[in-house]
Design a protein around this motif. Structure first.
Motif, short mmCIF file in Angstrom:
data_model
loop_
_atom_site.label_atom_id
_atom_site.label_comp_id
_atom_site.label_asym_id
_atom_site.label_seq_id
_atom_site.Cartn_x
_atom_site.Cartn_y
_atom_site.Cartn_z
N ALA A 165 0.81 -1.22 0.00
CA ALA A 165 0.00 0.00 0.00
C ALA A 165 0.84 1.27 0.00
O ALA A 165 0.32 2.34 0.33
N ASP A 167 1.89 3.06 -2.46
CA ASP A 167 1.36 4.05 -3.40
C ASP A 167 0.13 4.74 -2.82
O ASP A 167 -0.04 5.95 -3.00
N GLY A 168 -0.71 4.00 -2.12
CA GLY A 168 -1.85 4.62 -1.47
C GLY A 168 -1.44 5.59 -0.38
O GLY A 168 -2.05 6.65 -0.19
N ASN A 224 -4.70 0.52 -2.19
CA ASN A 224 -4.26 1.42 -3.26
C ASN A 224 -5.44 1.84 -4.13
O ASN A 224 -5.61 3.02 -4.47
N TYR A 357 4.92 1.78 -6.37
CA TYR A 357 5.36 0.47 -6.86
C TYR A 357 6.85 0.49 -7.20
O TYR A 357 7.55 -0.50 -7.01
#
Length: 434
Positions: A165, A167-168, A224, A357
């Motif tokens: 997670a 990127d979130g 994400n 990522y």
């Protein structure tokens, strides 16, 4: 009669043959020559299929340096072909080591990367000038979110929690930073809000992965997607109609450090950056020190390697994991602030562009070590900045390929340069207290 000596290795936790006596067969031994050979072929094709003339100038100084370094002017064609020969020689050395089953040294891919890049840039910038300070300084700036995200990934996985997670956390951090900085007028308040936002995503991850034993990879991917949908909705319904009050923050400006910023070449690259970069320097040092030199770091690594043994000696495994991933989420959230408080002034939809990522790839490339992961993130930041430099000098490489460049570098690095890489033994494995 030869004797094989045994030495303890920190990665395995046990005994391993001495590589000076016993041949070493690793994935990196086999993959590195293939990757170097493929990249060398690409450079050779570029030289053969295009033509250049004139000299290339590598400018090492800026106008405000205390001591001005002279420009380096080289013949473009001769430099490119000489560097191609160097790349071929280094590839041959990698092949020799592969056939002899000898470990590939770290200096070999580093030397190859430098030679390849000098040859490539020398060819592409024929008759033009490369601003080395802008190339390297810009790489550091673009690597900010990658380094923060990679540090968050390293901490989480060292504690045994796979943090897909990232990127979130970056995206939600960027959203919170923009809104908070707009409302308060304080960039530092925006940075703190980004940390809180990243920690909130980490808390949800921990709730499902640690408490309810849900597959950590699935939870990370879902988070994400959830953050993308949520921030897109809020951007359209809330930020866009109220952009002046909710999405108009100031930006962090470059703050040259006295004396250090005037050091030739190094000063403009490292010490004429924004305040967020200086925060990054401190965070990298603190994480590296704490992870390997403190009792807290020992406990984190213990619950990631052997949680049952850690529980036996009184360490609260799941509590330690919760605290670590919350810290990891806060650090990753700081990286999100780069997008809305440094790169541009304000939040936009999906503005991270999948940086989380790439940060996760840096964690793997760096073998779950904070310093190595930082260097890997800097490599990917350099690849991102390179596309802008190539456009500035008028390179005829298709723009679509240049947009792909950071991701291609990521694939080549992780696929070919990692070698033997073992994550923490309990990484991704939920622990049920006895």
């Amino acid at each position: 009669m030869s004797t094989v000596t045994e030495q303890p290795t920190p990665e395995s936790g046990g005994l391993a043959p001495d590589p000076a006596v016993t041949p070493v067969r690793t994935a990196g031994t086999r993959k590195l020559p293939v990757v170097l050979g493929a990249i060398t072929v690409l450079l050779a094709l570029r030289l053969l299929l295009t033509s250049r003339s004139g000299d290339t100038t590598f400018r090492l100084a800026t106008d405000s340096d205390f001591v001005t370094l002279p420009d380096i002017v080289v013949p473009a064609v001769a430099t490119a072909w000489v560097m191609l020969v160097v790349c071929l020689a280094l590839t041959a050395e990698a092949v020799r080591r592969m056939l002899a089953h000898v470990r590939q040294p770290m200096w070999l891919p580093i030397a190859f990367a430098v030679a390849w890049m000098v040859g490539f840039l020398g060819w592409e910038a024929a008759g033009s000038r490369i601003q080395v300070v802008s190339l390297l300084g810009g790489a550091i700036s673009l690597a900010i979110p990658l380094v923060f995200g990679a540090l968050g990934g390293v901490l989480g996985e060292r504690a045994g929690v796979v943090n897909i997670a990232i990127d979130g956390q970056l995206l939600f951090g960027a959203f919170a930073a923009a809104v908070t900085a707009s409302l308060t007028g304080s960039l530092w308040a925006g940075l703190v809000a980004a940390m809180v936002a990243g920690a909130l995503i980490a808390l949800v991850l921990g709730l499902f992965a640690i408490t309810y034993f849900v597959d950590q990879v699935i939870v990370g991917v879902v988070l994400n997607v959830l953050v993308v949908g949520m921030t897109n909705f809020l951007f359209r319904q809330v930020l866009t109609p109220n952009a002046d009050s909710l999405n108009s923050p100031e930006r962090f400006r470059a703050v040259p450090l006295p004396v250090l910023g005037d050091i030739p070449l190094i000063g403009p690259i490292l010490f004429r950056q924004t305040a967020l970069v200086y925060v990054l320097y401190a965070v990298v040092a603190l994480v590296a020190f704490a992870l390997y030199r403190t009792r807290w770091g020992l406990r984190v690594r213990a619950v990631g390697e052997h949680p049952k043994a850690a529980d036996t000696v009184g360490i609260k495994v799941n509590r330690t994991r919760y605290r670590t991933i919350l810290l990891a989420g806060a650090i990753a959230g700081m990286g999100g602030a780069y997008f809305s408080l440094v790169s541009v002034a304000g939040f936009n939809r999906e503005m991270t562009g999948g940086a989380g990522y790439i940060a996760l790839a840096a964690v793997i490339f760096g073998k779950w070590d904070p310093i190595r992961a930082t260097l890997a993130a800097l490599l990917f930041g350099f690849a991102s900045n390179l596309q802008g430099v190539l456009s500035a000098i008028g390179s005829d490489i298709p723009s679509q390929f240049m947009l792909m460049l950071p991701y291609l570098v990521t694939i080549f690095a992780v696929a070919g340069l990692v070698g033997r890489s073992r994550p923490p033994a309990a990484d991704g494995v939920p622990y049920k207290s006895q």
